[in-house]
Design an enzyme around this catalytic site. Structure first.
Site, mmCIF file in Angstrom:
data_model
loop_
_atom_site.group_PDB
_atom_site.id
_atom_site.type_symbol
_atom_site.label_atom_id
_atom_site.label_comp_id
_atom_site.label_asym_id
_atom_site.label_seq_id
_atom_site.Cartn_x
_atom_site.Cartn_y
_atom_site.Cartn_z
ATOM 1 N N CYS A 14 24.395 -27.959 22.083
ATOM 2 C CA CYS A 14 25.102 -26.825 21.708
ATOM 3 C C CYS A 14 25.392 -26.054 22.963
ATOM 4 C CB CYS A 14 24.658 -25.975 20.452
ATOM 5 S SG CYS A 14 23.120 -24.939 20.801
ATOM 6 N N CYS A 88 29.965 -27.671 20.740
ATOM 7 C CA CYS A 88 30.220 -27.554 22.257
ATOM 8 C C CYS A 88 31.662 -28.025 22.868
ATOM 9 C CB CYS A 88 29.284 -28.058 23.018
ATOM 10 S SG CYS A 88 28.903 -29.873 22.726
ATOM 11 N N CYS A 92 30.991 -31.175 26.425
ATOM 12 C CA CYS A 92 29.921 -32.135 26.197
ATOM 13 C C CYS A 92 30.353 -33.579 26.898
ATOM 14 C CB CYS A 92 29.502 -32.558 24.708
ATOM 15 S SG CYS A 92 28.927 -31.275 23.873
#
Length: 137
Positions: A14, A88, A92
């Site tokens: 996250c 995220c 990511c």
């Protein structure tokens, strides 16, 4: 003598690695009892784990007070079998051949314990299903 199968590995990601990913990693560590390798990281890690997440997990008998948010690295993603993202977005990294799951969960940042408990419980439910799936294959 046969070589044991490698443990599956899971990375929870996250943004701040202070709430959802820390709770998920703690649940997986607790429930998998060493049978799954567990990592967590954040694209912009906070200075410390969310105190409401620490308190919510303590109510469930899991101590995450000593955990510290970690920065997301390419190596962490590449060495994981399953990458579970939690809000995220495009930060990511995505690599071919990895299994990605995106868990839509409320962000506990800035929330009190009453708001964090249902997030903790939803994470536990999802992690229990993940453990069953990874260890039965």
């Amino acid at each position: 003598m046969s070589t044991p199968a490698p443990r599956p590995s899971v990375l929870f990601v996250c943004v701040h690695n202070a709430g959802r990913s820390q709770m998920a990693a703690a649940w997986l560590t607790h429930l998998a009892e060493g049978r799954i390798e567990v990592r967590s990281a954040g694209s912009a890690p906070a200075d410390s784990v969310n105190p409401a997440a620490v308190a919510a997990m303590a109510e469930a008998g899991i101590d995450i007070s000593a955990e510290t948010p970690k920065v997301l690295t390419v190596d962490a993603v590449q060495s994981s079998d399953v990458v579970i993202t939690m809000g995220c977005g495009d930060t990511c990294p995505v690599f071919p051949g990895k299994r990605y799951l995106d868990w839509k969960l409320d962000d506990p940042a800035g929330q009190g314990i009453d708001a964090v408990r249902p997030i903790r419980d939803e994470i536990e439910t999802r992690v229990r299903a993940l453990v069953d799936e990874l260890l039965s294959s």
